[in-house]
Write a protein that holds these residues in place. Structure first.
Motif, PDB file in Angstrom:
ATOM      1  N   ALA A 199       0.841  -1.208   0.000  1.00  0.00           N
ATOM      2  CA  ALA A 199       0.000   0.000   0.000  1.00  0.00           C
ATOM      3  C   ALA A 199       0.876   1.258   0.000  1.00  0.00           C
ATOM      4  N   HIS A 200       1.949   1.215   0.792  1.00  0.00           N
ATOM      5  CA  HIS A 200       2.889   2.336   0.845  1.00  0.00           C
ATOM      6  C   HIS A 200       3.464   2.619  -0.551  1.00  0.00           C
ATOM      7  N   ARG A 242       2.129   8.729   6.790  1.00  0.00           N
ATOM      8  CA  ARG A 242       0.760   8.297   6.504  1.00  0.00           C
ATOM      9  C   ARG A 242       0.657   6.780   6.670  1.00  0.00           C
ATOM     10  N   THR A 243       1.644   6.063   6.149  1.00  0.00           N
ATOM     11  CA  THR A 243       1.639   4.611   6.336  1.00  0.00           C
ATOM     12  C   THR A 243       1.783   4.284   7.819  1.00  0.00           C
ATOM     13  N   ARG A 264       0.742   5.985  10.261  1.00  0.00           N
ATOM     14  CA  ARG A 264      -0.545   6.255  10.908  1.00  0.00           C
ATOM     15  C   ARG A 264      -1.485   5.064  10.753  1.00  0.00           C
ATOM     16  N   TYR A 265      -1.529   4.508   9.521  1.00  0.00           N
ATOM     17  CA  TYR A 265      -2.371   3.341   9.277  1.00  0.00           C
ATOM     18  C   TYR A 265      -1.878   2.136  10.076  1.00  0.00           C
ATOM     19  N   VAL A 266      -0.563   1.990  10.170  1.00  0.00           N
ATOM     20  CA  VAL A 266      -0.008   0.901  10.984  1.00  0.00           C
ATOM     21  C   VAL A 266      -0.455   1.093  12.437  1.00  0.00           C
ATOM     22  N   GLY A 267      -0.356   2.322  12.912  1.00  0.00           N
ATOM     23  CA  GLY A 267      -0.689   2.629  14.306  1.00  0.00           C
ATOM     24  C   GLY A 267      -2.137   2.322  14.661  1.00  0.00           C
ATOM     25  N   ILE A 268      -3.041   2.584  13.713  1.00  0.00           N
ATOM     26  CA  ILE A 268      -4.462   2.295  13.967  1.00  0.00           C
ATOM     27  C   ILE A 268      -4.657   0.813  14.273  1.00  0.00           C
ATOM     28  N   GLY A 269      -4.053  -0.034  13.434  1.00  0.00           N
ATOM     29  CA  GLY A 269      -4.214  -1.480  13.633  1.00  0.00           C
ATOM     30  C   GLY A 269      -3.506  -1.965  14.885  1.00  0.00           C
ATOM     31  N   VAL A 270      -2.327  -1.416  15.162  1.00  0.00           N
ATOM     32  CA  VAL A 270      -1.582  -1.841  16.357  1.00  0.00           C
ATOM     33  C   VAL A 270      -2.377  -1.470  17.609  1.00  0.00           C
ATOM     34  N   ILE A 321       9.567   6.241  12.254  1.00  0.00           N
ATOM     35  CA  ILE A 321       8.185   5.998  12.697  1.00  0.00           C
ATOM     36  C   ILE A 321       8.048   5.582  14.157  1.00  0.00           C
ATOM     37  N   ARG A 322       9.158   5.183  14.781  1.00  0.00           N
ATOM     38  CA  ARG A 322       9.098   4.590  16.131  1.00  0.00           C
ATOM     39  C   ARG A 322       8.376   5.491  17.149  1.00  0.00           C
TER      40      ARG A 322
END
Ligand code: ZN
Length: 324
Positions: A195-196, A238-239, A241-247, A273-274
């Motif tokens: 997606a990225h 942005r990617t 952020r999407y990772v963070g939502i699922g985590v 991103i950390r």
């Protein structure tokens, strides 16, 4: 010789015990001899054959090679991307439906165990990597797809049908993009490396970098983001952020002590991103103390975890047989 660990589990004493570990990957077949301390003593890889029969022959040869290197192997662990049940392995990568690999191998006295590749990675991190000393852990790959290996109370959580960990197919957007699983808005449709890459292509096509004479690769976008290119940084975040939502969803579901990240996107962009992810998960989930960590084992996590399963099953058998 066994002794009890402080937490009540058992460990074969010493590091001289070895297992053969085989990773049946999308493109390669890797095999290794791993000792009880998680040290890779011998390691080889070849392109994976396509047909099941040829795969079985290649695995037999790999096991023989491992045995030549370490005659006292206590077992064989095989890690594979797929759903593992007692009936066999179901894997879209391999085009297998309930293929009985363990039966096909028939290695006589040498026990053979098969484990899902993400579960193997999780076990590898638990016994030899970042998650040592922990007991509730999610091993999460942000790669071509998104998937997880889940450790609950010190053991791999497989679920009723061996399908636990398909976190990439959590729907996070009812009107989202159509996924290969047939549904819309799966997490991996927005949070994966694929997606990225898609968003990078779209950004380039819409003229984001007018002075650039080629479409940047994800690695180039990461480099640009580090150098202060705002558009590149926005794409990475942005990617993230999407990772963070699922985590955050996973943190609410499993209340883990740690999430261990692996996969190309996470590994290549970790420094960028950390901190963002840590804040995001703290703000978006009930959990206030989940650790977000990057894999310490990289590509070896699965190889080590498949060996770890061999050692763990041997310990359990010793515990039952020995009646300690
Ligand atoms: Zn899906």
């Amino acid at each position: 010789m066994i002794r009890r660990r402080p937490n009540g589990s058992l460990r074969i004493k010493g590091t001289s015990v070895t297992a053969a570990s085989i990773d049946l990957g999308g493109t390669n077949l890797r095999w290794a001899v791993v000792d009880g301390a998680g040290k890779v003593q011998y390691h080889r890889r070849l392109p994976r054959p396509r047909e099941a029969e040829a795969i079985v022959v290649a695995i037999r040869t790999a096991i023989t090679e491992c045995r030549d290197h370490s005659p006292d192997l206590v077992g064989v662990g095989i890690s594979v991307a797929g759903i593992i049940t007692e009936r066999g392995i179901t894997s879209t990568n391999l085009d297998w439906h309930e293929f009985p690999l363990v039966v096909a191998l028939a290695q006589g006295d040498l026990p053979v165990v098969v484990i899902n590749d993400m579960a193997a990675g999780a076990l590898g991190e638990l016994d030899f990597g970042r998650a040592r000393g922990l007991s509730n852990v999610i091993y999460l790959t942000i790669s071509t797809g998104v998937g997880a290996g889940i450790i609950v109370d010190g053991e791999v959580y497989r679920g009723a049908n061996g399908m636990a960990g398909e976190v990439g197919h959590m729907v996070v957007d009812l009107n989202g993009l159509l996924c290969s699983c047939g549904r819309r808005g799966c997490w991996e449709m927005i949070a994966s490396g694929t997606a990225h890459h898609r968003r990078i292509r779209e950004a380039y096509a819409s003229g984001t970098w007018p002075n650039l004479n080629h479409e940047p690769t994800p690695a180039e976008v990461t480099e640009r983001a580090r150098e202060g290119d705002r558009a590149a940084r926005a794409l990475v975040m942005r990617t993230a952020r999407y990772v963070g939502i699922g985590v955050s969803n996973l943190a609410n579901l499993y209340d883990p002590q740690a999430v261990i990240f692996t996969g190309g996107f996470a590994r290549n962009n970790w420094d960028l991103i950390r901190d963002y992810l840590k804040n995001e998960v703290r703000e978006q989930s009930f959990s206030q103390n989940v650790q977000l960590l990057l894999t310490a084992l990289g590509d070896d996590a699965g190889i080590l975890g498949a060996a770890s399963l061999v050692f763990r099953q041997r310990e359990k058998a010793a515990a039952c047989g020995g009646g300690s």
